[in-house]
Design a protein around this motif. Structure first.
Motif, PDB file in Angstrom:
ATOM      1  N   LEU A  38      25.711  13.087  38.072  1.00  0.00           N
ATOM      2  CA  LEU A  38      26.200  12.390  36.878  1.00  0.00           C
ATOM      3  C   LEU A  38      26.237  13.317  35.669  1.00  0.00           C
ATOM      4  O   LEU A  38      27.192  13.307  34.890  1.00  0.00           O
ATOM      5  N   GLU A  39      25.189  14.119  35.507  1.00  0.00           N
ATOM      6  CA  GLU A  39      25.160  15.065  34.385  1.00  0.00           C
ATOM      7  C   GLU A  39      26.276  16.103  34.522  1.00  0.00           C
ATOM      8  O   GLU A  39      26.936  16.445  33.543  1.00  0.00           O
ATOM      9  N   TYR A  40      26.495  16.578  35.744  1.00  0.00           N
ATOM     10  CA  TYR A  40      27.565  17.546  35.963  1.00  0.00           C
ATOM     11  C   TYR A  40      28.924  16.936  35.631  1.00  0.00           C
ATOM     12  O   TYR A  40      29.737  17.563  34.943  1.00  0.00           O
ATOM     13  N   SER A  41      29.167  15.708  36.092  1.00  0.00           N
ATOM     14  CA  SER A  41      30.458  15.081  35.812  1.00  0.00           C
ATOM     15  C   SER A  41      30.626  14.805  34.322  1.00  0.00           C
ATOM     16  O   SER A  41      31.729  14.950  33.782  1.00  0.00           O
ATOM     17  N   ARG A  42      29.529  14.452  33.653  1.00  0.00           N
ATOM     18  CA  ARG A  42      29.605  14.222  32.202  1.00  0.00           C
ATOM     19  C   ARG A  42      29.926  15.516  31.471  1.00  0.00           C
ATOM     20  O   ARG A  42      30.782  15.547  30.582  1.00  0.00           O
ATOM     21  N   GLN A  43      29.250  16.595  31.872  1.00  0.00           N
ATOM     22  CA  GLN A  43      29.512  17.895  31.240  1.00  0.00           C
ATOM     23  C   GLN A  43      30.941  18.365  31.530  1.00  0.00           C
ATOM     24  O   GLN A  43      31.598  18.930  30.659  1.00  0.00           O
ATOM     25  N   ALA A  44      31.417  18.135  32.759  1.00  0.00           N
ATOM     26  CA  ALA A  44      32.782  18.527  33.114  1.00  0.00           C
ATOM     27  C   ALA A  44      33.793  17.744  32.286  1.00  0.00           C
ATOM     28  O   ALA A  44      34.796  18.297  31.818  1.00  0.00           O
ATOM     29  N   ALA A  45      33.533  16.451  32.086  1.00  0.00           N
ATOM     30  CA  ALA A  45      34.433  15.630  31.273  1.00  0.00           C
ATOM     31  C   ALA A  45      34.428  16.114  29.825  1.00  0.00           C
ATOM     32  O   ALA A  45      35.491  16.199  29.188  1.00  0.00           O
ATOM     33  N   ASN A  46      33.245  16.427  29.299  1.00  0.00           N
ATOM     34  CA  ASN A  46      33.171  16.964  27.931  1.00  0.00           C
ATOM     35  C   ASN A  46      33.911  18.282  27.826  1.00  0.00           C
ATOM     36  O   ASN A  46      34.627  18.524  26.853  1.00  0.00           O
ATOM     37  N   SER A  47      33.740  19.143  28.799  1.00  0.00           N
ATOM     38  CA  SER A  47      34.416  20.441  28.800  1.00  0.00           C
ATOM     39  C   SER A  47      35.928  20.250  28.872  1.00  0.00           C
ATOM     40  O   SER A  47      36.684  20.925  28.165  1.00  0.00           O
ATOM     41  N   ARG A  48      36.362  19.343  29.737  1.00  0.00           N
ATOM     42  CA  ARG A  48      37.796  19.070  29.875  1.00  0.00           C
ATOM     43  C   ARG A  48      38.358  18.523  28.564  1.00  0.00           C
ATOM     44  O   ARG A  48      39.444  18.928  28.129  1.00  0.00           O
ATOM     45  N   HIS A  49      37.598  17.645  27.909  1.00  0.00           N
ATOM     46  CA  HIS A  49      38.034  17.070  26.633  1.00  0.00           C
ATOM     47  C   HIS A  49      38.166  18.162  25.568  1.00  0.00           C
ATOM     48  O   HIS A  49      39.151  18.204  24.828  1.00  0.00           O
ATOM     49  N   LYS A  50      37.170  19.057  25.507  1.00  0.00           N
ATOM     50  CA  LYS A  50      37.230  20.153  24.527  1.00  0.00           C
ATOM     51  C   LYS A  50      38.417  21.069  24.807  1.00  0.00           C
ATOM     52  O   LYS A  50      39.092  21.524  23.884  1.00  0.00           O
ATOM     53  N   GLU A  51      38.657  21.339  26.085  1.00  0.00           N
ATOM     54  CA  GLU A  51      39.776  22.206  26.450  1.00  0.00           C
ATOM     55  C   GLU A  51      41.103  21.566  26.054  1.00  0.00           C
ATOM     56  O   GLU A  51      42.006  22.247  25.556  1.00  0.00           O
ATOM     57  N   GLU A  52      41.232  20.252  26.267  1.00  0.00           N
ATOM     58  CA  GLU A  52      42.450  19.550  25.874  1.00  0.00           C
ATOM     59  C   GLU A  52      42.638  19.607  24.364  1.00  0.00           C
ATOM     60  O   GLU A  52      43.765  19.813  23.882  1.00  0.00           O
ATOM     61  N   GLU A  53      41.552  19.429  23.608  1.00  0.00           N
ATOM     62  CA  GLU A  53      41.646  19.522  22.147  1.00  0.00           C
ATOM     63  C   GLU A  53      42.076  20.925  21.718  1.00  0.00           C
ATOM     64  O   GLU A  53      42.904  21.081  20.815  1.00  0.00           O
ATOM     65  N   GLN A  54      41.510  21.953  22.361  1.00  0.00           N
ATOM     66  CA  GLN A  54      41.895  23.322  22.031  1.00  0.00           C
ATOM     67  C   GLN A  54      43.363  23.573  22.365  1.00  0.00           C
ATOM     68  O   GLN A  54      44.070  24.221  21.589  1.00  0.00           O
ATOM     69  N   ASN A  55      43.820  23.052  23.504  1.00  0.00           N
ATOM     70  CA  ASN A  55      45.230  23.217  23.867  1.00  0.00           C
ATOM     71  C   ASN A  55      46.138  22.531  22.860  1.00  0.00           C
ATOM     72  O   ASN A  55      47.178  23.084  22.478  1.00  0.00           O
ATOM     73  N   GLU A  56      45.750  21.326  22.425  1.00  0.00           N
ATOM     74  CA  GLU A  56      46.536  20.628  21.406  1.00  0.00           C
ATOM     75  C   GLU A  56      46.566  21.418  20.104  1.00  0.00           C
ATOM     76  O   GLU A  56      47.610  21.514  19.448  1.00  0.00           O
ATOM     77  N   THR A  57      45.432  21.990  19.728  1.00  0.00           N
ATOM     78  CA  THR A  57      45.367  22.794  18.508  1.00  0.00           C
ATOM     79  C   THR A  57      46.250  24.030  18.630  1.00  0.00           C
ATOM     80  O   THR A  57      46.977  24.376  17.689  1.00  0.00           O
ATOM     81  N   ILE A  58      46.219  24.677  19.782  1.00  0.00           N
ATOM     82  CA  ILE A  58      47.040  25.869  19.997  1.00  0.00           C
ATOM     83  C   ILE A  58      48.517  25.512  19.929  1.00  0.00           C
ATOM     84  O   ILE A  58      49.310  26.215  19.293  1.00  0.00           O
ATOM     85  N   ILE A  59      48.907  24.394  20.557  1.00  0.00           N
ATOM     86  CA  ILE A  59      50.306  23.969  20.525  1.00  0.00           C
ATOM     87  C   ILE A  59      50.727  23.647  19.104  1.00  0.00           C
ATOM     88  O   ILE A  59      51.825  24.026  18.656  1.00  0.00           O
ATOM     89  N   SER A  60      49.848  22.978  18.363  1.00  0.00           N
ATOM     90  CA  SER A  60      50.144  22.650  16.968  1.00  0.00           C
ATOM     91  C   SER A  60      50.314  23.920  16.137  1.00  0.00           C
ATOM     92  O   SER A  60      51.250  24.029  15.328  1.00  0.00           O
TER      93      SER A  60
END
Length: 156
Positions: free
Chosen positions: A99-121
């Motif tokens: 559960l902790e691994y999946s939570r951390q993976a989801a947080n990491s994926r969310h941060k990566e998506e935010e960074q990608n959106e920022t880069i595209i912007s």
């Protein structure tokens, strides 16, 4: 003073892990009392564990062909209950880790998506600024051309 987010998920995982030992003890006590658990859940793993352990010890000591007597029912039930309790604790701990691994993976994926959106912007803004710069450069050249095409003022 900056206050970070309270790690409620980690606190819950810790609580679950702390509660797993008493839960395992209750399940072990129930397994010792129940004839079904004793016969079908506790005894087979205990006898297998005993056989593997004794076989390994005999091989280490150099006795290759000796037969191993099974445990008596009471000792096997006790060993099986202990194995069951340890398995429960192990499964709960492993579940918490997953559960902790999946939570951390989801947080990491969310941060990566935010960074990608920022880069595209930022790339979009850079493209817009490049167009604006080209437009201003063209206007500046046009103004320079118009200034150069004006007749020079005459002196009186």
């Amino acid at each position: 003073m900056v206050v970070g987010a309270f790690p409620i998920a980690k606190l819950l995982y810790l609580g679950v892990r702390q509660m797993s030992k008493p839960v395992a003890n209750r399940i072990k006590a129930g397994a010792r009392r129940s004839e079904f658990f004793k016969t079908y859940v506790c005894l087979p793993p205990a006898q297998m564990y005993h056989w593997i352990e004794m076989r390994t010890k005999m091989r280490i000591m150099g006795f290759r062909g000796s037969t191993i007597k099974p445990l008596n029912e009471e000792a096997a039930a006790e060993l099986g209950a202990e194995l069951l309790g340890e398995a429960i604790i192990f499964i709960i701990g492993g579940g918490c880790m997953l559960l902790e691994y999946s939570r951390q993976a989801a947080n990491s994926r969310h941060k990566e998506e935010e960074q990608n959106e920022t880069i595209i912007s930022l790339q979009t803004q850079i493209g817009e600024l490049a167009l604006t710069t080209e437009t201003l450069d063209a206007q500046l050249r046009e103004i320079n051309r118009l200034l150069l095409s004006l007749p020079a003022p005459t002196k009186k």
